[in-house]
Design a protein around this motif. Structure first.
Motif, short mmCIF file in Angstrom:
data_model
loop_
_atom_site.label_atom_id
_atom_site.label_comp_id
_atom_site.label_asym_id
_atom_site.label_seq_id
_atom_site.Cartn_x
_atom_site.Cartn_y
_atom_site.Cartn_z
N CYS A 101 0.74 -1.32 0.01
CA CYS A 101 -0.01 -0.07 0.08
C CYS A 101 0.80 1.20 -0.06
N ARG A 102 0.13 2.30 -0.50
CA ARG A 102 0.86 3.57 -0.31
C ARG A 102 0.02 4.44 0.43
N SER A 103 0.61 5.53 0.90
CA SER A 103 -0.05 6.31 2.06
C SER A 103 0.05 7.90 1.84
N LEU A 104 -0.72 8.64 2.12
CA LEU A 104 -0.73 10.05 2.18
C LEU A 104 -0.88 10.61 3.69
N VAL A 105 -0.08 11.21 4.31
CA VAL A 105 -0.25 11.44 5.60
C VAL A 105 -0.35 13.07 5.81
N LYS A 106 -1.16 13.65 6.54
CA LYS A 106 -1.05 14.98 6.76
C LYS A 106 -1.27 15.32 8.30
N LEU A 107 -0.60 16.32 8.88
CA LEU A 107 -0.44 16.57 10.20
C LEU A 107 -0.46 18.01 10.36
N SER A 108 -1.28 18.36 11.43
CA SER A 108 -1.58 19.74 11.97
C SER A 108 -1.73 19.69 13.56
N VAL A 109 -1.37 20.75 14.06
CA VAL A 109 -1.27 20.86 15.70
C VAL A 109 -2.55 21.50 15.99
N SER A 110 -3.45 20.91 16.85
CA SER A 110 -4.90 21.32 17.25
C SER A 110 -4.68 22.37 18.23
N SER A 111 -3.74 21.79 19.35
CA SER A 111 -3.42 22.88 20.27
C SER A 111 -1.93 22.70 20.83
N PHE A 112 -1.50 23.68 21.28
CA PHE A 112 -0.04 23.72 21.82
C PHE A 112 -0.09 24.57 23.12
N GLU A 113 0.37 24.01 24.19
CA GLU A 113 0.66 24.74 25.39
C GLU A 113 1.73 24.59 26.30
N GLY A 114 1.94 25.42 27.04
CA GLY A 114 2.92 25.42 28.10
C GLY A 114 2.72 25.79 29.30
N ARG A 115 2.88 25.05 30.37
CA ARG A 115 2.62 25.55 31.75
C ARG A 115 3.87 25.45 32.60
N ILE A 116 3.74 26.30 33.59
CA ILE A 116 4.88 26.37 34.59
C ILE A 116 4.81 25.26 35.61
N ILE A 117 5.80 24.71 36.00
CA ILE A 117 6.01 23.81 36.92
C ILE A 117 6.78 24.30 38.03
N ASN A 118 7.76 24.98 37.64
CA ASN A 118 8.64 25.98 38.58
C ASN A 118 9.55 26.74 37.55
N SER A 119 9.98 27.91 38.28
CA SER A 119 10.90 28.63 37.30
C SER A 119 11.89 28.32 36.57
N ARG A 120 12.15 27.09 36.31
CA ARG A 120 13.17 26.40 35.70
C ARG A 120 12.71 25.37 34.84
N LYS A 121 11.51 24.92 34.87
CA LYS A 121 11.01 23.71 34.51
C LYS A 121 9.40 23.83 33.78
N LEU A 122 8.96 23.54 32.61
CA LEU A 122 7.71 23.64 32.13
C LEU A 122 7.19 22.29 31.76
N LEU A 123 5.88 22.38 31.49
CA LEU A 123 5.00 21.13 30.97
C LEU A 123 4.47 21.67 29.84
N LEU A 124 4.96 20.68 28.46
CA LEU A 124 4.33 21.00 27.44
C LEU A 124 3.26 20.11 27.01
N ARG A 125 2.40 20.30 26.41
CA ARG A 125 1.27 19.62 25.88
C ARG A 125 0.91 20.03 24.31
N ALA A 126 0.80 18.71 23.52
CA ALA A 126 0.50 19.22 22.20
C ALA A 126 -0.62 18.18 21.72
N ASP A 127 -1.50 18.38 21.03
CA ASP A 127 -2.72 17.71 20.34
C ASP A 127 -2.51 17.68 18.96
N VAL A 128 -1.93 16.76 18.47
CA VAL A 128 -1.42 16.59 16.94
C VAL A 128 -2.65 15.85 16.30
#
Length: 161
Positions: A101-128
């Motif tokens: 089989c052959r395939s055609l794949v498309k990607l997009s980012v529905s949402s992307f956010e960053g949250r502060i855990i502490n002043s030197r560490k971030l939590l990233l969340r992406a919905d692809v």
């Protein structure tokens, strides 16, 4: 009387499967020593890049990377931009998928956010959001004409307005 038909074939791809789904990925990211501490996140933006896709018997696998930036206000009040990366992978099982089989794949980012855990560490969340169309190679044979010494062809024309 013997008639020999002239045959020809055309190759094409027929759609086997259409897949649409989303994949959520999270990761922690440490602020590099070259950047100041994070006081507040202002904005986050990301883009999904396809790194690879693999089709095997009954499965399609996709992997890639979300490349993004976190815009934040540092503790000294200045706006700073920090590049971030978030890997992702997904797969889909279906008995219609074969190695040919052959395939055609498309990607997009529905949402992307960053949250502060502490002043030197971030939590990233992406919905692809992933969209894949799977095609299988096929061919069709048709008659182009005929060879015969005593053959008479009747051609009729119809005009369509």
């Amino acid at each position: 009387m013997e008639i020999k038909l002239n045959k020809a074939s055309v190759s094409y791809y027929s759609k086997v499967l259409d897949i649409e789904f989303s994949k959520e990925e999270t990761a922690e990211n440490i602020v590099p020593d070259t950047l100041p501490d994070v006081a507040e996140i202002v904005d986050a933006d990301g883009m999904a890049i396809l790194r690879g896709k693999d089709i095997s018997e009954g499965r399609i696998s996709v992997n890639g990377m979300v490349f993004g930036y976190i815009l934040y206000r540092a503790e000294d009040g200045q706006l700073r931009r920090m590049p971030v990366q978030l890997p992702f992978s997904a797969y889909w099982d279906n008995t219609s998928i074969t190695q040919s089989c052959r395939s055609l794949v498309k990607l997009s980012v529905s949402s992307f956010e960053g949250r502060i855990i502490n002043s030197r560490k971030l939590l990233l969340r992406a919905d692809v959001a992933l969209s894949a169309s799977i095609y299988h190679a096929e061919s069709c044979e048709y008659t182009e004409g005929a060879e015969c010494t005593q053959l008479e062809c009747l051609n009729e024309s119809i005009s369509i307005l």
